[in-house]
Design a protein around this motif. Structure first.
Motif, PDB file in Angstrom:
ATOM      1  N   ALA A   1      -5.674   5.214  -5.855  1.00 34.70           N
ATOM      2  CA  ALA A   1      -5.517   4.494  -7.126  1.00 34.70           C
ATOM      3  C   ALA A   1      -5.865   5.365  -8.327  1.00 34.70           C
ATOM      4  O   ALA A   1      -5.550   5.003  -9.474  1.00 34.70           O
ATOM      5  CB  ALA A   1      -6.386   3.244  -7.127  1.00 34.70           C
ATOM      6  N   GLN A   2      -6.538   6.499  -8.093  1.00 31.96           N
ATOM      7  CA  GLN A   2      -6.865   7.457  -9.157  1.00 31.96           C
ATOM      8  C   GLN A   2      -7.798   6.889 -10.228  1.00 31.96           C
ATOM      9  O   GLN A   2      -7.832   7.373 -11.356  1.00 31.96           O
ATOM     10  CB  GLN A   2      -5.570   7.966  -9.824  1.00 31.96           C
ATOM     11  CG  GLN A   2      -4.626   8.711  -8.919  1.00 31.96           C
ATOM     12  CD  GLN A   2      -5.138  10.103  -8.547  1.00 31.96           C
ATOM     13  OE1 GLN A   2      -5.793  10.746  -9.340  1.00 31.96           O
ATOM     14  NE2 GLN A   2      -4.837  10.548  -7.341  1.00 31.96           N
ATOM     15  N   ASP A   3      -8.583   5.878  -9.886  1.00 37.50           N
ATOM     16  CA  ASP A   3      -9.543   5.329 -10.843  1.00 37.50           C
ATOM     17  C   ASP A   3     -10.702   6.311 -11.036  1.00 37.50           C
ATOM     18  O   ASP A   3     -11.177   6.919 -10.068  1.00 37.50           O
ATOM     19  CB  ASP A   3     -10.103   3.993 -10.351  1.00 37.50           C
ATOM     20  CG  ASP A   3      -9.052   2.893 -10.340  1.00 37.50           C
ATOM     21  OD1 ASP A   3      -8.076   3.018 -11.110  1.00 37.50           O
ATOM     22  OD2 ASP A   3      -9.206   1.925  -9.574  1.00 37.50           O
TER      23      ASP A   3
ATOM     24  N   SER B   1     -15.371  -4.969  -5.137  1.00 33.50           N
ATOM     25  CA  SER B   1     -15.596  -4.436  -6.482  1.00 33.50           C
ATOM     26  C   SER B   1     -16.569  -3.265  -6.439  1.00 33.50           C
ATOM     27  O   SER B   1     -16.355  -2.236  -7.104  1.00 33.50           O
ATOM     28  CB  SER B   1     -16.142  -5.543  -7.389  1.00 33.50           C
ATOM     29  OG  SER B   1     -16.484  -5.020  -8.659  1.00 33.50           O
ATOM     30  N   PHE B   2     -17.628  -3.399  -5.633  1.00 36.35           N
ATOM     31  CA  PHE B   2     -18.606  -2.318  -5.520  1.00 36.35           C
ATOM     32  C   PHE B   2     -17.970  -1.087  -4.883  1.00 36.35           C
ATOM     33  O   PHE B   2     -18.192   0.047  -5.328  1.00 36.35           O
ATOM     34  CB  PHE B   2     -19.798  -2.783  -4.683  1.00 36.35           C
ATOM     35  CG  PHE B   2     -20.878  -1.751  -4.547  1.00 36.35           C
ATOM     36  CD1 PHE B   2     -21.705  -1.440  -5.612  1.00 36.35           C
ATOM     37  CD2 PHE B   2     -21.067  -1.070  -3.352  1.00 36.35           C
ATOM     38  CE1 PHE B   2     -22.699  -0.474  -5.491  1.00 36.35           C
ATOM     39  CE2 PHE B   2     -22.057  -0.104  -3.221  1.00 36.35           C
ATOM     40  CZ  PHE B   2     -22.874   0.194  -4.297  1.00 36.35           C
ATOM     41  N   ALA B   3     -17.145  -1.289  -3.855  1.00 36.46           N
ATOM     42  CA  ALA B   3     -16.478  -0.167  -3.206  1.00 36.46           C
ATOM     43  C   ALA B   3     -15.536   0.538  -4.178  1.00 36.46           C
ATOM     44  O   ALA B   3     -15.487   1.778  -4.233  1.00 36.46           O
ATOM     45  CB  ALA B   3     -15.708  -0.655  -1.980  1.00 36.46           C
ATOM     46  N   ARG B   4     -14.804  -0.242  -4.952  1.00 31.93           N
ATOM     47  CA  ARG B   4     -13.861   0.348  -5.902  1.00 31.93           C
ATOM     48  C   ARG B   4     -14.596   1.173  -6.958  1.00 31.93           C
ATOM     49  O   ARG B   4     -14.188   2.303  -7.275  1.00 31.93           O
ATOM     50  CB  ARG B   4     -13.045  -0.765  -6.574  1.00 31.93           C
ATOM     51  CG  ARG B   4     -11.983  -0.241  -7.548  1.00 31.93           C
ATOM     52  CD  ARG B   4     -11.187  -1.380  -8.170  1.00 31.93           C
ATOM     53  NE  ARG B   4     -10.349  -2.034  -7.177  1.00 31.93           N
ATOM     54  CZ  ARG B   4     -10.539  -3.279  -6.721  1.00 31.93           C
ATOM     55  NH1 ARG B   4     -11.561  -3.994  -7.176  1.00 31.93           N
ATOM     56  NH2 ARG B   4      -9.726  -3.810  -5.836  1.00 31.93           N
ATOM     57  N   SER B   5     -15.692   0.635  -7.485  1.00 31.15           N
ATOM     58  CA  SER B   5     -16.434   1.367  -8.512  1.00 31.15           C
ATOM     59  C   SER B   5     -17.105   2.611  -7.933  1.00 31.15           C
ATOM     60  O   SER B   5     -17.234   3.635  -8.611  1.00 31.15           O
ATOM     61  CB  SER B   5     -17.477   0.451  -9.165  1.00 31.15           C
ATOM     62  OG  SER B   5     -18.461   0.046  -8.226  1.00 31.15           O
ATOM     63  N   THR B   6     -17.503   2.538  -6.662  1.00 28.05           N
ATOM     64  CA  THR B   6     -18.118   3.710  -6.016  1.00 28.05           C
ATOM     65  C   THR B   6     -17.105   4.834  -5.860  1.00 28.05           C
ATOM     66  O   THR B   6     -17.411   6.008  -6.112  1.00 28.05           O
ATOM     67  CB  THR B   6     -18.690   3.315  -4.642  1.00 28.05           C
ATOM     68  OG1 THR B   6     -19.707   2.335  -4.822  1.00 28.05           O
ATOM     69  CG2 THR B   6     -19.278   4.527  -3.926  1.00 28.05           C
ATOM     70  N   VAL B   7     -15.894   4.495  -5.449  1.00 21.70           N
ATOM     71  CA  VAL B   7     -14.845   5.513  -5.295  1.00 21.70           C
ATOM     72  C   VAL B   7     -14.487   6.111  -6.652  1.00 21.70           C
ATOM     73  O   VAL B   7     -14.287   7.331  -6.775  1.00 21.70           O
ATOM     74  CB  VAL B   7     -13.610   4.915  -4.603  1.00 21.70           C
ATOM     75  CG1 VAL B   7     -12.468   5.921  -4.580  1.00 21.70           C
ATOM     76  CG2 VAL B   7     -13.952   4.497  -3.174  1.00 21.70           C
TER      77      VAL B   7
ATOM     78  N   LEU C   1     -13.555  10.898   4.703  1.00 20.75           N
ATOM     79  CA  LEU C   1     -13.269   9.476   4.519  1.00 20.75           C
ATOM     80  C   LEU C   1     -11.774   9.199   4.389  1.00 20.75           C
ATOM     81  O   LEU C   1     -11.302   8.142   4.805  1.00 20.75           O
ATOM     82  CB  LEU C   1     -14.019   8.962   3.288  1.00 20.75           C
ATOM     83  CG  LEU C   1     -15.547   8.949   3.444  1.00 20.75           C
ATOM     84  CD1 LEU C   1     -16.216   8.589   2.134  1.00 20.75           C
ATOM     85  CD2 LEU C   1     -15.962   7.974   4.535  1.00 20.75           C
ATOM     86  N   LEU C   2     -11.036  10.154   3.831  1.00 23.02           N
ATOM     87  CA  LEU C   2      -9.574   9.981   3.788  1.00 23.02           C
ATOM     88  C   LEU C   2      -8.997   9.906   5.202  1.00 23.02           C
ATOM     89  O   LEU C   2      -8.009   9.206   5.448  1.00 23.02           O
ATOM     90  CB  LEU C   2      -8.933  11.141   3.023  1.00 23.02           C
ATOM     91  CG  LEU C   2      -9.082  11.120   1.496  1.00 23.02           C
ATOM     92  CD1 LEU C   2      -8.554  12.415   0.893  1.00 23.02           C
ATOM     93  CD2 LEU C   2      -8.365   9.911   0.897  1.00 23.02           C
ATOM     94  N   GLY C   3      -9.642  10.625   6.140  1.00 20.36           N
ATOM     95  CA  GLY C   3      -9.152  10.641   7.511  1.00 20.36           C
ATOM     96  C   GLY C   3      -9.687   9.531   8.385  1.00 20.36           C
ATOM     97  O   GLY C   3      -9.104   9.245   9.441  1.00 20.36           O
ATOM     98  N   THR C   4     -10.773   8.879   7.962  1.00 22.14           N
ATOM     99  CA  THR C   4     -11.406   7.879   8.832  1.00 22.14           C
ATOM    100  C   THR C   4     -11.383   6.460   8.279  1.00 22.14           C
ATOM    101  O   THR C   4     -11.591   5.506   9.034  1.00 22.14           O
ATOM    102  CB  THR C   4     -12.874   8.254   9.101  1.00 22.14           C
ATOM    103  OG1 THR C   4     -13.596   8.336   7.843  1.00 22.14           O
ATOM    104  CG2 THR C   4     -12.965   9.597   9.817  1.00 22.14           C
ATOM    105  N   SER C   5     -11.126   6.305   6.981  1.00 24.37           N
ATOM    106  CA  SER C   5     -11.186   4.973   6.386  1.00 24.37           C
ATOM    107  C   SER C   5      -9.924   4.669   5.586  1.00 24.37           C
ATOM    108  O   SER C   5      -9.747   5.168   4.472  1.00 24.37           O
ATOM    109  CB  SER C   5     -12.408   4.849   5.464  1.00 24.37           C
ATOM    110  OG  SER C   5     -12.359   3.642   4.736  1.00 24.37           O
ATOM    111  N   PRO C   6      -9.031   3.838   6.122  1.00 28.17           N
ATOM    112  CA  PRO C   6      -7.839   3.438   5.358  1.00 28.17           C
ATOM    113  C   PRO C   6      -8.191   2.779   4.034  1.00 28.17           C
ATOM    114  O   PRO C   6      -7.489   2.952   3.041  1.00 28.17           O
ATOM    115  CB  PRO C   6      -7.132   2.460   6.301  1.00 28.17           C
ATOM    116  CG  PRO C   6      -7.622   2.817   7.670  1.00 28.17           C
ATOM    117  CD  PRO C   6      -9.029   3.274   7.488  1.00 28.17           C
ATOM    118  N   ARG C   7      -9.278   2.033   4.015  1.00 27.92           N
ATOM    119  CA  ARG C   7      -9.679   1.362   2.773  1.00 27.92           C
ATOM    120  C   ARG C   7     -10.056   2.402   1.713  1.00 27.92           C
ATOM    121  O   ARG C   7      -9.667   2.293   0.556  1.00 27.92           O
ATOM    122  CB  ARG C   7     -10.869   0.439   3.043  1.00 27.92           C
ATOM    123  CG  ARG C   7     -11.391  -0.290   1.830  1.00 27.92           C
ATOM    124  CD  ARG C   7     -10.479  -1.401   1.373  1.00 27.92           C
ATOM    125  NE  ARG C   7     -10.408  -2.483   2.343  1.00 27.92           N
ATOM    126  CZ  ARG C   7      -9.759  -3.619   2.140  1.00 27.92           C
ATOM    127  NH1 ARG C   7      -9.109  -3.792   1.002  1.00 27.92           N
ATOM    128  NH2 ARG C   7      -9.726  -4.567   3.056  1.00 27.92           N
TER     129      ARG C   7
END
Length: 280
Positions: free
Chosen positions: A215-217, A173-179, A202-208
């Motif tokens: 998700a465009q949030d 949840s914290f990761a999602r809100s940070t993004v 981060l798009l190139g190094t982190s799949p998550r």
């Protein structure tokens, strides 16, 4: 009055309101007049003393937008003052090109006064700019780390996509809100190299991260609850209070626990231990 004389008067007034300590310069012998010296402003702005003196005397050509930007940073102008500076010099106010990373002395004083609560300041791109001693046990001694290692978003997404910590609902949840908050920053500072570079990295190094970014949030960071395991005091339960600093688009993150609670007592004891260590 002309544009040049208005600009000269404004620069003199703003210079007179600053002290060396406000801009990270050492205090020297007693000064005949308050404020920074012209030489100090020129040094901070990266321009010649002679050029700056001519500006304060309403002489010389109209300064470029680049020079005005350097002066705005050197004199620690607010957003409103920066706009006035450009207009008075006959320029259109440029779009804000990137997150402000200058922490004022007043904000640093507020930060240090929050003991025993851990607190730190981040810019719009999640670079940690300043922190109090109570925050060190939670975020580490950032003074020993290079600048690139002080970004909270990098801390989160360096965890591998299959890291078991991602199974924790609070972490996700914290990761999602940070993004979602970073996407709002991305739109607020279009084309800024530091923000765009962070997203691209981060798009190139982190799949998550890539999954959450897709998700465009979009949602600006708000206060949230957090639980952190501590080796001595167990699980600490507290609110992460987010205090906005409008003039700089910075935020103070404060770990808040009510007095008398186990977490509040833990914060007090951690602060005391940190002070003892610093005094050695």
């Amino acid at each position: 009055m002309t544009e040049a004389t208005d600009l000269a008067a404004f620069l003199r007034a703003r210079r007179g309101e600053l002290r060396p300590r406000d801009v990270g310069l050492p205090e020297t012998a007693r000064r005949r007049t308050p404020g920074l010296r012209r030489q100090e402003v020129a040094l901070l702005a990266g321009i010649s003393v002679e050029y700056y003196v001519r500006m304060e005397q309403a002489r010389g050509p109209r300064p470029s937008a680049q020079v005005l930007g350097a002066l705005a940073r050197a004199l620690m102008l607010t957003g409103d003052e920066r706009d006035y500076l450009y207009r008075t010099a006959g320029h259109r106010t440029p779009e804000t090109v990137g997150p402000n990373r200058v922490v004022s002395s007043a904000v640093r004083t507020v930060l240090d006064s929050m003991v025993p609560l851990p607190a730190y300041i981040v810019d719009a791109g999640y670079e940690v700019l300043a922190w109090n001693r109570c925050a060190v046990p939670f975020i580490g001694d950032l003074a020993t780390m290079p600048g690139a290692e002080r970004n909270m978003v990098r801390w989160i997404f360096r965890q591998a996509a299959d890291d078991p910590r991602w199974d924790d609902a609070e972490t996700l949840s914290f990761a999602r809100s940070t993004v979602a908050d970073l996407r709002a920053t991305y739109a607020r500072y279009p084309g800024n190299p530091s923000v765009t570079g962070l997203v691209t990295e981060l798009l190139g190094t982190s799949p998550r991260f890539a999954q959450l970014w897709a998700a465009q949030d979009v949602a600006v960071r708000r206060t949230h609850r957090k639980q952190v395991p501590h080796p001595e005091f167990g699980v600490l339960d507290f609110e992460c209070q987010v205090l906005d600093i409008p003039d700089t688009d910075q935020r103070i993150i404060v770990y808040c626990a009510a007095p008398g609670t186990s977490t509040g007592e833990a914060f007090r004891r951690i602060a005391e231990a940190t002070e003892r260590t610093a005094a050695r």
